[in-house]
Each structure stands twice: as C-alpha cells, then as structure tokens.
Write a protein that holds these residues in place. Structure first.
Motif, PDB file in Angstrom:
ATOM      1  N   LEU A   1       0.824  -1.196   0.000  1.00 44.60           N
ATOM      2  CA  LEU A   1       0.000   0.000   0.000  1.00 44.60           C
ATOM      3  C   LEU A   1       0.865   1.255   0.000  1.00 44.60           C
ATOM      4  N   VAL A   2       0.365   2.314  -0.643  1.00 44.91           N
ATOM      5  CA  VAL A   2       1.052   3.606  -0.581  1.00 44.91           C
ATOM      6  C   VAL A   2       0.799   4.220   0.792  1.00 44.91           C
ATOM      7  N   GLN A   3       1.516   5.290   1.105  1.00 46.56           N
ATOM      8  CA  GLN A   3       1.436   5.889   2.443  1.00 46.56           C
ATOM      9  C   GLN A   3       0.025   6.342   2.826  1.00 46.56           C
ATOM     10  N   GLY A   4      -0.701   6.878   1.867  1.00 45.30           N
ATOM     11  CA  GLY A   4      -2.006   7.452   2.172  1.00 45.30           C
ATOM     12  C   GLY A   4      -3.182   6.501   2.077  1.00 45.30           C
ATOM     13  N   VAL A   5      -2.916   5.203   1.914  1.00 49.59           N
ATOM     14  CA  VAL A   5      -3.983   4.206   1.818  1.00 49.59           C
ATOM     15  C   VAL A   5      -3.771   3.131   2.879  1.00 49.59           C
ATOM     16  N   ASP A   6      -4.852   2.766   3.556  1.00 52.35           N
ATOM     17  CA  ASP A   6      -4.787   1.695   4.552  1.00 52.35           C
ATOM     18  C   ASP A   6      -6.009   0.802   4.392  1.00 52.35           C
ATOM     19  N   VAL A   7      -5.785  -0.470   4.160  1.00 50.87           N
ATOM     20  CA  VAL A   7      -6.863  -1.457   4.065  1.00 50.87           C
ATOM     21  C   VAL A   7      -6.475  -2.624   4.956  1.00 50.87           C
ATOM     22  N   ASP A   8      -7.413  -3.100   5.759  1.00 47.22           N
ATOM     23  CA  ASP A   8      -7.110  -4.142   6.748  1.00 47.22           C
ATOM     24  C   ASP A   8      -6.543  -5.412   6.118  1.00 47.22           C
TER      25      ASP A   8
ATOM     26  N   SER B   1       0.905  -1.975  -7.195  1.00 47.08           N
ATOM     27  CA  SER B   1       1.553  -1.979  -5.889  1.00 47.08           C
ATOM     28  C   SER B   1       2.440  -0.746  -5.742  1.00 47.08           C
ATOM     29  N   ALA B   2       2.644  -0.315  -4.510  1.00 49.82           N
ATOM     30  CA  ALA B   2       3.345   0.939  -4.227  1.00 49.82           C
ATOM     31  C   ALA B   2       4.718   1.050  -4.889  1.00 49.82           C
ATOM     32  N   GLU B   3       5.478  -0.048  -4.913  1.00 48.10           N
ATOM     33  CA  GLU B   3       6.862   0.041  -5.406  1.00 48.10           C
ATOM     34  C   GLU B   3       6.969   0.260  -6.915  1.00 48.10           C
ATOM     35  N   ILE B   4       5.890   0.003  -7.673  1.00 51.05           N
ATOM     36  CA  ILE B   4       5.954   0.209  -9.126  1.00 51.05           C
ATOM     37  C   ILE B   4       5.015   1.307  -9.624  1.00 51.05           C
TER      38      ILE B   4
END
Length: 199
Positions: A5-12, A33-36
């Motif tokens: 996840l990127v910094q501003g997104v949170d999913v359980d 995905s965050a890294e790409i």
C-alpha cells in the motif's frame, strides 16, 4: 511479490490483491503496488502524443465545503487543476519532482492526457489507474514491469467491506502536500478549471 500500500492508503486485509491489468474497449484498467506505481505512471506519460496536459483533483477544504454543501446529505467536492500544453520532458519533470507525493497521497487524483488525441492516464483512488487510448501503445509498460494481464482484476475497491475497512488520507513528503503542487505550478500556468461533486 506481496502487494504494498502507498502511504495514504490503509486497508485491513489485502491478501487477495496483486498488481495486474485488464483490457477492454475503453483501454486499460490496472491496480498497482506501491513500489511500481510511480515508475509505471511516469513511463505511461512518456508515451502520450504531444502536447500533453497534467491535471490534479484535490478535495475541497472544510471552509470551501461549508459554502458548497447545503445539507449533510450533499456530496463533497474536488477542485480540478490543469496545466496545459506541456512537452513530454515537462511531464517527466513533474513526475520526477512530485511523483512520490502524487502516488502516495490517498485522497487526490491526477493524470496526464494528450491535447492532440483522446489518450489519457487517470490515477484514481486506491492505487487504480485507467489508461484510455491505443492498448498496444501502452501495455508494453505493464509487460516491462512483469505485471500480468488478466480477464478480471481484483482491486482494493473489490475487497473493501463492512468487515474489511479502508481509509484514505492526505500525506506530507518533505514538507509538501498535494495542495503545494497546485500552488507551486501556478507560475508555470496551472489553473483551477472546475469544482466538481465527488462521484
């Protein structure tokens, strides 16, 4: 590789989500995905036909919403900014300078488009990206990053539920937020084009 996840997104729970893209008559729809994420968007923008434009959609402030929303059931709003008539090197420079902030912010949306064709790259919520235009022109970016093409992809939107909640938030990187992008690029010609209701 596990989906990040990127910094501003949170999913359980994201165990059923992975980077992938699908193709239909409109173009390409992907979850990244965050890294790409940043790298892929930057490479997609390089394939647009010049001149190009950059756009940024930022949620209105609480003060603005007090003026715009007449009752509690009214939708919230976004301010939509544009920077027109850019070259590909300018689009590349925007992603080099602000890409980390743009792709990590959870509440704004952004993208690039072509003034000379219907091509557009639209980075939406929860790490999804829509690419409108010639599929063959853009899918090489996904192939290069070893992102699989699937008939139906599972995005973060698909796994959200009452039991599996998610939140999006604005982020600050090196003392800047997405609001600073609109302000910083004003001198280059960025302007507020519209204030629209949240879809």
């Amino acid at each position: 590789m596990a989906f990040k996840l990127v910094q501003g997104v949170d999913v359980d729970n994201i165990e059923n989500v992975h980077s992938a893209y699908s193709v239909d008559e409109n173009g390409i729809y992907a979850v990244l995905s965050a890294e790409i994420y940043k790298k892929a968007v930057a490479e997609l923008a390089q394939r647009l036909c010049e001149p190009v434009f950059f756009f940024l959609e930022i949620p209105c402030s609480l003060e603005e919403e007090k003026q715009l929303r007449k009752n509690k059931n009214d939708p919230y709003h976004y301010n939509i900014y544009y920077l027109d008539n850019c070259t590909i090197p300018v689009a590349k420079a925007i992603m080099e300078r602000y890409g980390e902030l743009l792709t990590n912010d959870g509440v704004s949306r952004f993208g690039f488009g072509s003034h000379s064709s219907d091509e557009e790259i639209y980075c939406k919520g929860y790490q999804t990206v829509s690419v409108y235009g010639d599929v063959n022109k853009f899918k090489a970016v996904f192939e290069k990053e070893n992102i699989p093409c699937e008939a139906e992809i599972k995005t973060l939107w698909d796994v959200l539920s009452y039991e599996n909640t998610g939140t999006c938030s604005t982020v600050e990187i090196n003392g800047e937020t997405v609001n600073d992008i609109a302000e910083n690029l004003k001198s280059e010609g960025m302007y507020l084009a519209d204030t629209a209701e949240e879809k």
